[in-house]
Design a protein around this motif. Sequence first.
Motif, PDB file in Angstrom:
ATOM      1  N   VAL A 500      -9.480   6.765  -2.380  1.00 41.08           N
ATOM      2  CA  VAL A 500     -10.434   5.912  -3.088  1.00 41.08           C
ATOM      3  C   VAL A 500      -9.900   4.479  -3.177  1.00 41.08           C
ATOM      4  O   VAL A 500     -10.639   3.510  -2.946  1.00 41.08           O
ATOM      5  N   LEU A 501      -8.609   4.337  -3.516  1.00 38.21           N
ATOM      6  CA  LEU A 501      -8.011   3.002  -3.636  1.00 38.21           C
ATOM      7  C   LEU A 501      -8.036   2.272  -2.291  1.00 38.21           C
ATOM      8  O   LEU A 501      -8.299   1.069  -2.224  1.00 38.21           O
ATOM      9  N   VAL A 502      -7.769   2.998  -1.230  1.00 35.62           N
ATOM     10  CA  VAL A 502      -7.770   2.389   0.102  1.00 35.62           C
ATOM     11  C   VAL A 502      -9.183   1.974   0.507  1.00 35.62           C
ATOM     12  O   VAL A 502      -9.402   0.863   1.005  1.00 35.62           O
ATOM     13  N   GLU A 503     -10.145   2.862   0.273  1.00 39.19           N
ATOM     14  CA  GLU A 503     -11.521   2.575   0.685  1.00 39.19           C
ATOM     15  C   GLU A 503     -12.141   1.450  -0.143  1.00 39.19           C
ATOM     16  O   GLU A 503     -12.868   0.612   0.392  1.00 39.19           O
ATOM     17  N   LYS A 504     -11.854   1.411  -1.432  1.00 32.28           N
ATOM     18  CA  LYS A 504     -12.498   0.425  -2.308  1.00 32.28           C
ATOM     19  C   LYS A 504     -11.743  -0.892  -2.351  1.00 32.28           C
ATOM     20  O   LYS A 504     -12.357  -1.961  -2.446  1.00 32.28           O
ATOM     21  N   PHE A 505     -10.389  -0.834  -2.294  1.00 36.30           N
ATOM     22  CA  PHE A 505      -9.602  -2.052  -2.488  1.00 36.30           C
ATOM     23  C   PHE A 505      -8.718  -2.414  -1.286  1.00 36.30           C
ATOM     24  O   PHE A 505      -8.023  -3.416  -1.320  1.00 36.30           O
ATOM     25  N   SER A 506      -8.740  -1.605  -0.255  1.00 36.28           N
ATOM     26  CA  SER A 506      -7.942  -1.861   0.953  1.00 36.28           C
ATOM     27  C   SER A 506      -6.456  -2.002   0.654  1.00 36.28           C
ATOM     28  O   SER A 506      -5.754  -2.800   1.274  1.00 36.28           O
ATOM     29  N   ILE A 507      -5.963  -1.237  -0.314  1.00 40.64           N
ATOM     30  CA  ILE A 507      -4.523  -1.195  -0.572  1.00 40.64           C
ATOM     31  C   ILE A 507      -3.831  -0.541   0.623  1.00 40.64           C
ATOM     32  O   ILE A 507      -4.342   0.434   1.186  1.00 40.64           O
ATOM     33  N   ALA A 508      -2.680  -1.082   0.992  1.00 39.11           N
ATOM     34  CA  ALA A 508      -1.949  -0.519   2.122  1.00 39.11           C
ATOM     35  C   ALA A 508      -0.458  -0.566   1.840  1.00 39.11           C
ATOM     36  O   ALA A 508       0.021  -1.468   1.148  1.00 39.11           O
ATOM     37  N   PRO A 509       0.297   0.405   2.364  1.00 34.97           N
ATOM     38  CA  PRO A 509       1.756   0.345   2.218  1.00 34.97           C
ATOM     39  C   PRO A 509       2.332  -0.719   3.135  1.00 34.97           C
ATOM     40  O   PRO A 509       1.736  -1.066   4.159  1.00 34.97           O
ATOM     41  N   ILE A 510       3.478  -1.279   2.754  1.00 34.94           N
ATOM     42  CA  ILE A 510       4.164  -2.207   3.647  1.00 34.94           C
ATOM     43  C   ILE A 510       4.597  -1.449   4.900  1.00 34.94           C
ATOM     44  O   ILE A 510       4.790  -0.232   4.871  1.00 34.94           O
ATOM     45  N   THR A 511       4.749  -2.174   6.010  1.00 33.39           N
ATOM     46  CA  THR A 511       5.236  -1.546   7.248  1.00 33.39           C
ATOM     47  C   THR A 511       6.562  -2.200   7.625  1.00 33.39           C
ATOM     48  O   THR A 511       7.591  -1.852   7.090  1.00 33.39           O
ATOM     49  N   THR A 512       6.516  -3.160   8.534  1.00 28.05           N
ATOM     50  CA  THR A 512       7.687  -3.976   8.844  1.00 28.05           C
ATOM     51  C   THR A 512       7.291  -5.431   8.657  1.00 28.05           C
ATOM     52  O   THR A 512       6.099  -5.775   8.755  1.00 28.05           O
ATOM     53  N   PRO A 513       8.251  -6.316   8.400  1.00 26.28           N
ATOM     54  CA  PRO A 513       7.891  -7.736   8.253  1.00 26.28           C
ATOM     55  C   PRO A 513       7.138  -8.276   9.459  1.00 26.28           C
ATOM     56  O   PRO A 513       6.151  -9.009   9.305  1.00 26.28           O
ATOM     57  N   GLU A 514       7.590  -7.906  10.642  1.00 30.62           N
ATOM     58  CA  GLU A 514       6.957  -8.407  11.857  1.00 30.62           C
ATOM     59  C   GLU A 514       5.513  -7.933  11.970  1.00 30.62           C
ATOM     60  O   GLU A 514       4.598  -8.735  12.246  1.00 30.62           O
ATOM     61  N   GLU A 515       5.281  -6.648  11.752  1.00 31.55           N
ATOM     62  CA  GLU A 515       3.934  -6.097  11.866  1.00 31.55           C
ATOM     63  C   GLU A 515       3.007  -6.667  10.793  1.00 31.55           C
ATOM     64  O   GLU A 515       1.850  -7.001  11.067  1.00 31.55           O
ATOM     65  N   ASP A 516       3.520  -6.772   9.547  1.00 29.59           N
ATOM     66  CA  ASP A 516       2.681  -7.279   8.467  1.00 29.59           C
ATOM     67  C   ASP A 516       2.341  -8.756   8.661  1.00 29.59           C
ATOM     68  O   ASP A 516       1.205  -9.185   8.414  1.00 29.59           O
ATOM     69  N   LEU A 517       3.310  -9.546   9.110  1.00 33.25           N
ATOM     70  CA  LEU A 517       3.038 -10.966   9.359  1.00 33.25           C
ATOM     71  C   LEU A 517       2.036 -11.137  10.494  1.00 33.25           C
ATOM     72  O   LEU A 517       1.146 -12.004  10.430  1.00 33.25           O
ATOM     73  N   LYS A 518       2.153 -10.323  11.525  1.00 30.27           N
ATOM     74  CA  LYS A 518       1.208 -10.390  12.632  1.00 30.27           C
ATOM     75  C   LYS A 518      -0.200 -10.048  12.164  1.00 30.27           C
ATOM     76  O   LYS A 518      -1.186 -10.698  12.549  1.00 30.27           O
ATOM     77  N   GLN A 519      -0.300  -9.025  11.302  1.00 35.53           N
ATOM     78  CA  GLN A 519      -1.614  -8.611  10.798  1.00 35.53           C
ATOM     79  C   GLN A 519      -2.209  -9.687   9.866  1.00 35.53           C
ATOM     80  O   GLN A 519      -3.415  -9.937   9.883  1.00 35.53           O
ATOM     81  N   ILE A 520      -1.350 -10.347   9.081  1.00 35.78           N
ATOM     82  CA  ILE A 520      -1.828 -11.341   8.114  1.00 35.78           C
ATOM     83  C   ILE A 520      -2.154 -12.672   8.782  1.00 35.78           C
ATOM     84  O   ILE A 520      -3.212 -13.266   8.535  1.00 35.78           O
ATOM     85  N   LEU A 521      -1.268 -13.138   9.643  1.00 33.17           N
ATOM     86  CA  LEU A 521      -1.406 -14.478  10.219  1.00 33.17           C
ATOM     87  C   LEU A 521      -2.052 -14.491  11.592  1.00 33.17           C
ATOM     88  O   LEU A 521      -2.491 -15.541  12.067  1.00 33.17           O
TER      89      LEU A 521
END
Length: 522
Positions: A500-521
């Motif tokens: 429910v939290l993922v579907e409604k608020f798109s909460i996600a666990p951290i992965t790696t700095p490189e992957e998260d920065l690529k997804q964000i930027l």
Amino acid sequence: MSMFCFQCEQTANSTGCIQIGVCGKRPTTAALQDSIVQTVKEIGFCNHHLKQNGKNDKSVDRFTLELLFATVTNVNFDDVRLNKLLQQAKEVRDSLLKQTSLTLPMPIERLDINEDIFSLQSLLLYGLKGTAAYADHAYILGKESDEVYAFFAKALAVLAENTAALDELISLNMECGSVNFKVMELLDAANTEHFGKPSPTVVRTTPKAGKAILVSGHDLLDLEELLQQTVDTGINVYTHCEMLPAHGYPNLKKYTHLAGNYGGAWYNQVKEFTNFPGSILMTTNCIQNPGNYSQIFTTGCAGWNMVGHIPDRVPGKQKDFSPLIEAALKFDGFEEPEKEQPDIITGFGHGFVLSIADKVIAAVKDEKIRHFFLIGGCDGVKSKRSYYTDLAEKIPQDCIILTLACGKYRFNNSYFGTIDGIPRLLDIGQCNDAYSAILIAVALAKAFDMSVNSLPLSLILSWYEQKAVCILLTLLSLGIKNIKLGPSLPAFISPNVLKVLVEKFSIAPITTPEEDLKQILG
């Protein structure tokens, strides 16, 4: 004797502590805290009924905060004091019950409750614990709210009755987040009215020669009273962990013997305290096994078996810190330092950041600032927490990093440079100052005529205990999405609730700095 506790991020095997707490909590302590929690639910059950009939007792409301705060992770390990608190709680419950025609609901065993119901009940309970901690801080400085107290009574009554369905529990959790926002607003007002508005301040980390006292935890009033009582004693006072932001407040930094900050995040205290040549005051969480009982003192809700405790202040008087001061004078204190350590900067509260909002907005429009990252929250010992250090270091030079709480010790001793004179690293303050971060985000959204979720802003949070839970609920209640949470997800969140939290608020666990920065930027 066994126990079960899964309220913190470091809980054993990410499922629950069953022999002894990872925090050091013994089964006897866990049993006392469980009994306190059950009794405060019953107090809420009675108190809610009385409030509905026009009877309000502020002493019961305030005691409710104290009971919940005492069961937050790493606060009170003192079985003697916990047992005394439990007996007082039972007396208050019985007194309230006599004023009603109610019968207390029968407690239900955890294993007899639907997994998702129990998950949402746990989320609400831990949110209440965190909110109680912030409300207690605000009350100590003279700020409280009948609306907040009414919610505590209502929510605890629901938990005591144990009949609420999923939808009602989801609604109550969101309401807990909204109420916590109100509490953080009260606390922000209390701090700024009493201590002044914080401003950017360079904090010394090199100890000065002389006698020393170290103050940890979150209670700024305790620090102020200690500073007043140590004037002209020759004792230097140092902050530790979440007390670092105290240096930004004008009515605290005016004391010349507030000498600097010593050490880092709470989890290193065993090693760091061993090397501290003076006495140490723990004002709230987070306390670990102190080892040297002659060195450590607790006060407020904090406690550990065999450790000296400074009693609460009586109306019209300060706490008496003379035992702590006398102990400090018996230690050798610091010698003249052999070399200087790098300074750190704190004090970027919402008052200051919003005062330079035009400069920040201009830098964004000129494409000098590409993105804002809020990297904040509680720190801990898991190796995966190196993620936050690595992330901060890999964030591009055209991005601003906001931080708060003790998670900042992962990177706040590094220099990140500036953008048009704006520091790339802005330390907003304690976890208590999450309100500042929200105000900054809301102000930016208003300036750019967009929603907070549309801002070039990413929230990457670390959590450890229940104050982080209520802050997360606050963010969710405000509709903020795309939060990345780590280093692991709460053990008390069931798969269906997580969905429910993922579907409604798109909460996600951290992965790696490189992957998260690529997804964000991109």
